[in-house]
Design an enzyme around this catalytic site. Structure first.
Site, PDB file in Angstrom:
ATOM      1  N   TYR A   1      -6.752  -8.298  11.748  1.00 36.24           N
ATOM      2  CA  TYR A   1      -6.579  -7.758  10.388  1.00 36.24           C
ATOM      3  C   TYR A   1      -7.282  -8.620   9.335  1.00 36.24           C
ATOM      4  O   TYR A   1      -6.854  -8.640   8.179  1.00 36.24           O
ATOM      5  CB  TYR A   1      -5.096  -7.655  10.047  1.00 36.24           C
ATOM      6  CG  TYR A   1      -4.410  -6.402  10.567  1.00 36.24           C
ATOM      7  CD1 TYR A   1      -4.702  -5.140  10.041  1.00 36.24           C
ATOM      8  CD2 TYR A   1      -3.435  -6.481  11.558  1.00 36.24           C
ATOM      9  CE1 TYR A   1      -4.053  -4.004  10.497  1.00 36.24           C
ATOM     10  CE2 TYR A   1      -2.771  -5.336  12.015  1.00 36.24           C
ATOM     11  CZ  TYR A   1      -3.093  -4.101  11.474  1.00 36.24           C
ATOM     12  OH  TYR A   1      -2.448  -2.970  11.916  1.00 36.24           O
TER      13      TYR A   1
ATOM     14  N   HIS B   1      -1.564   2.418  14.384  1.00 34.42           N
ATOM     15  CA  HIS B   1      -2.813   2.027  13.704  1.00 34.42           C
ATOM     16  C   HIS B   1      -3.941   2.882  14.244  1.00 34.42           C
ATOM     17  O   HIS B   1      -3.967   3.207  15.423  1.00 34.42           O
ATOM     18  CB  HIS B   1      -3.128   0.545  13.988  1.00 34.42           C
ATOM     19  CG  HIS B   1      -4.528   0.158  13.621  1.00 34.42           C
ATOM     20  ND1 HIS B   1      -4.864  -0.276  12.361  1.00 34.42           N
ATOM     21  CD2 HIS B   1      -5.689   0.194  14.332  1.00 34.42           C
ATOM     22  CE1 HIS B   1      -6.172  -0.508  12.328  1.00 34.42           C
ATOM     23  NE2 HIS B   1      -6.687  -0.241  13.503  1.00 34.42           N
TER      24      HIS B   1
ATOM     25  N   THR C   1      -0.439   6.070   5.103  1.00 38.90           N
ATOM     26  CA  THR C   1       0.093   4.750   5.463  1.00 38.90           C
ATOM     27  C   THR C   1       1.613   4.691   5.307  1.00 38.90           C
ATOM     28  O   THR C   1       2.313   4.124   6.155  1.00 38.90           O
ATOM     29  CB  THR C   1      -0.567   3.668   4.577  1.00 38.90           C
ATOM     30  OG1 THR C   1      -1.994   3.811   4.682  1.00 38.90           O
ATOM     31  CG2 THR C   1      -0.154   2.271   5.012  1.00 38.90           C
TER      32      THR C   1
ATOM     33  N   ASN D   1       4.949   1.427  10.438  1.00 35.18           N
ATOM     34  CA  ASN D   1       4.526   2.831  10.389  1.00 35.18           C
ATOM     35  C   ASN D   1       3.981   3.346  11.724  1.00 35.18           C
ATOM     36  O   ASN D   1       3.188   4.273  11.765  1.00 35.18           O
ATOM     37  CB  ASN D   1       3.535   3.032   9.242  1.00 35.18           C
ATOM     38  CG  ASN D   1       2.323   2.122   9.358  1.00 35.18           C
ATOM     39  OD1 ASN D   1       2.160   1.419  10.347  1.00 35.18           O
ATOM     40  ND2 ASN D   1       1.483   2.153   8.346  1.00 35.18           N
TER      41      ASN D   1
ATOM     42  N   GLU E   1     -13.109  -3.095  16.199  1.00 31.68           N
ATOM     43  CA  GLU E   1     -11.765  -3.100  16.782  1.00 31.68           C
ATOM     44  C   GLU E   1     -11.765  -2.808  18.292  1.00 31.68           C
ATOM     45  O   GLU E   1     -10.955  -3.375  19.028  1.00 31.68           O
ATOM     46  CB  GLU E   1     -10.886  -2.084  16.045  1.00 31.68           C
ATOM     47  CG  GLU E   1     -10.611  -2.513  14.612  1.00 31.68           C
ATOM     48  CD  GLU E   1      -9.798  -1.511  13.815  1.00 31.68           C
ATOM     49  OE1 GLU E   1      -9.494  -0.409  14.331  1.00 31.68           O
ATOM     50  OE2 GLU E   1      -9.450  -1.835  12.663  1.00 31.68           O
TER      51      GLU E   1
ATOM     52  N   LYS F   1       2.413   0.477  17.386  1.00 32.34           N
ATOM     53  CA  LYS F   1       2.867  -0.786  16.789  1.00 32.34           C
ATOM     54  C   LYS F   1       4.247  -1.209  17.320  1.00 32.34           C
ATOM     55  O   LYS F   1       4.965  -0.398  17.935  1.00 32.34           O
ATOM     56  CB  LYS F   1       2.881  -0.633  15.265  1.00 32.34           C
ATOM     57  CG  LYS F   1       1.482  -0.479  14.657  1.00 32.34           C
ATOM     58  CD  LYS F   1       1.547  -0.464  13.122  1.00 32.34           C
ATOM     59  CE  LYS F   1       0.175  -0.399  12.504  1.00 32.34           C
ATOM     60  NZ  LYS F   1       0.240  -0.457  11.013  1.00 32.34           N
TER      61      LYS F   1
HETATM   62  N1  UDP Z   1       0.809  -2.251   4.943  1.00 34.54           N
HETATM   63  C1  UDP Z   1       1.926  -2.781   4.362  1.00 34.54           C
HETATM   64  N2  UDP Z   1       2.140  -2.580   3.013  1.00 34.54           N
HETATM   65  C2  UDP Z   1       1.248  -1.901   2.238  1.00 34.54           C
HETATM   66  C3  UDP Z   1       0.107  -1.368   2.832  1.00 34.54           C
HETATM   67  C4  UDP Z   1      -0.088  -1.550   4.194  1.00 34.54           C
HETATM   68  O1  UDP Z   1       2.744  -3.414   5.026  1.00 34.54           O
HETATM   69  O2  UDP Z   1       1.488  -1.754   1.023  1.00 34.54           O
HETATM   70  C5  UDP Z   1       0.584  -2.446   6.391  1.00 34.54           C
HETATM   71  C6  UDP Z   1       0.805  -1.175   7.217  1.00 34.54           C
HETATM   72  O3  UDP Z   1       1.352  -1.545   8.472  1.00 34.54           O
HETATM   73  C7  UDP Z   1      -0.611  -0.655   7.350  1.00 34.54           C
HETATM   74  C8  UDP Z   1      -1.398  -1.965   7.508  1.00 34.54           C
HETATM   75  O4  UDP Z   1      -0.756  -2.862   6.614  1.00 34.54           O
HETATM   76  O5  UDP Z   1      -0.742   0.227   8.439  1.00 34.54           O
HETATM   77  C9  UDP Z   1      -2.870  -1.880   7.163  1.00 34.54           C
HETATM   78  O6  UDP Z   1      -2.989  -1.363   5.849  1.00 34.54           O
HETATM   79  P1  UDP Z   1      -4.068  -0.249   5.499  1.00 34.54           P
HETATM   80  O7  UDP Z   1      -4.161  -0.165   4.008  1.00 34.54           O
HETATM   81  O8  UDP Z   1      -5.328  -0.512   6.260  1.00 34.54           O
HETATM   82  O9  UDP Z   1      -3.371   1.101   6.025  1.00 34.54           O
HETATM   83  P2  UDP Z   1      -3.738   2.049   7.258  1.00 34.54           P
HETATM   84  O10 UDP Z   1      -5.238   2.038   7.420  1.00 34.54           O
HETATM   85  O11 UDP Z   1      -3.033   1.485   8.469  1.00 34.54           O
HETATM   86  O12 UDP Z   1      -3.200   3.389   6.875  1.00 34.54           O
HETATM   87 MG    MG Z   2      -6.553   0.446   7.645  1.00 33.90          MG
END
Ligand code: UDP
Ligand code: MG
Length: 145
Positions: free
Chosen positions: A50, A116, A92, A113, A127, A10
């Site tokens: 997304y 992805h 996450t 974070n 994807e 990212k």
């Molecule tokens: N994200 C965020 N705030 C949150 C949860 C997620 O900004 O409370 C962002 C973070 O960059 C995350 C992405 O949205 O990686 C997608 O969220 P997801 O729940 O799919 O998490 P992931 O699968 O990436 O662990």
């Molecule tokens: Mg996710």
């Protein structure tokens, strides 16, 4: 089962010079890099990627962040690639991620974070072709899919 998954290094990690460290870790974990490119997503492209999160409260901020600078997009292959990458990434929120996971080591906060990874075979099937043609994956490996 041999499987492919989609990973994105990212914008925060690219900007902080962590591409090399993350790629090294992924290779050490047994992933083969089947395709790789750097792209700078527009907001519209980030929204399309997304799309499943469009109702989430963090969506607008996430779109701004994901289009804020270049990212490195990868097709990774190994046994059980999808679940294994999720383990190597960690939770996450980097603060809650297990020690030595990529997000714990390199993430800044729950949004920024570092990485992805596809969360299911269905996600990977959406994807991977979002970013890579069958030809791009084929020619980078020298072997048939
Ligand atoms: N994200 C965020 N705030 C949150 C949860 C997620 O900004 O409370 C962002 C973070 O960059 C995350 C992405 O949205 O990686 C997608 O969220 P997801 O729940 O799919 O998490 P992931 O699968 O990436 O662990
Ligand atoms: Mg996710």
């Amino acid at each position: 089962m041999r499987q492919q998954t989609l990973a994105i290094i990212k914008p925060d990690a690219v900007q902080r010079g962590l591409v090399g460290a993350i790629l090294q870790r992924l290779e050490e974990e047994g992933f083969r890099i089947r395709a790789l490119k750097m792209v700078h997503l527009t907001k519209a492209q980030a929204e399309a990627f997304y799309i499943v999160h469009r109702e989430r409260p963090f969506y607008d901020s996430l779109m701004t962040y994901m289009s804020s600078g270049p990212v490195v997009v990868l097709v990774l292959e190994r046994d059980d690639a999808i679940d294994y990458l999720r383990q190597v990434m960690g939770a996450t929120d980097p603060a809650k991620a297990a020690p030595n996971t990529i997000r714990r080591l390199y993430g800044t906060n729950i949004e920024r974070n570092a990485i992805h990874g596809s969360d299911s075979p269905e996600s990977a099937a959406f994807e991977i072709p979002f970013f890579f043609s069958r030809w791009e994956i084929f020619q980078s490996s020298g072997a048939p899919l």
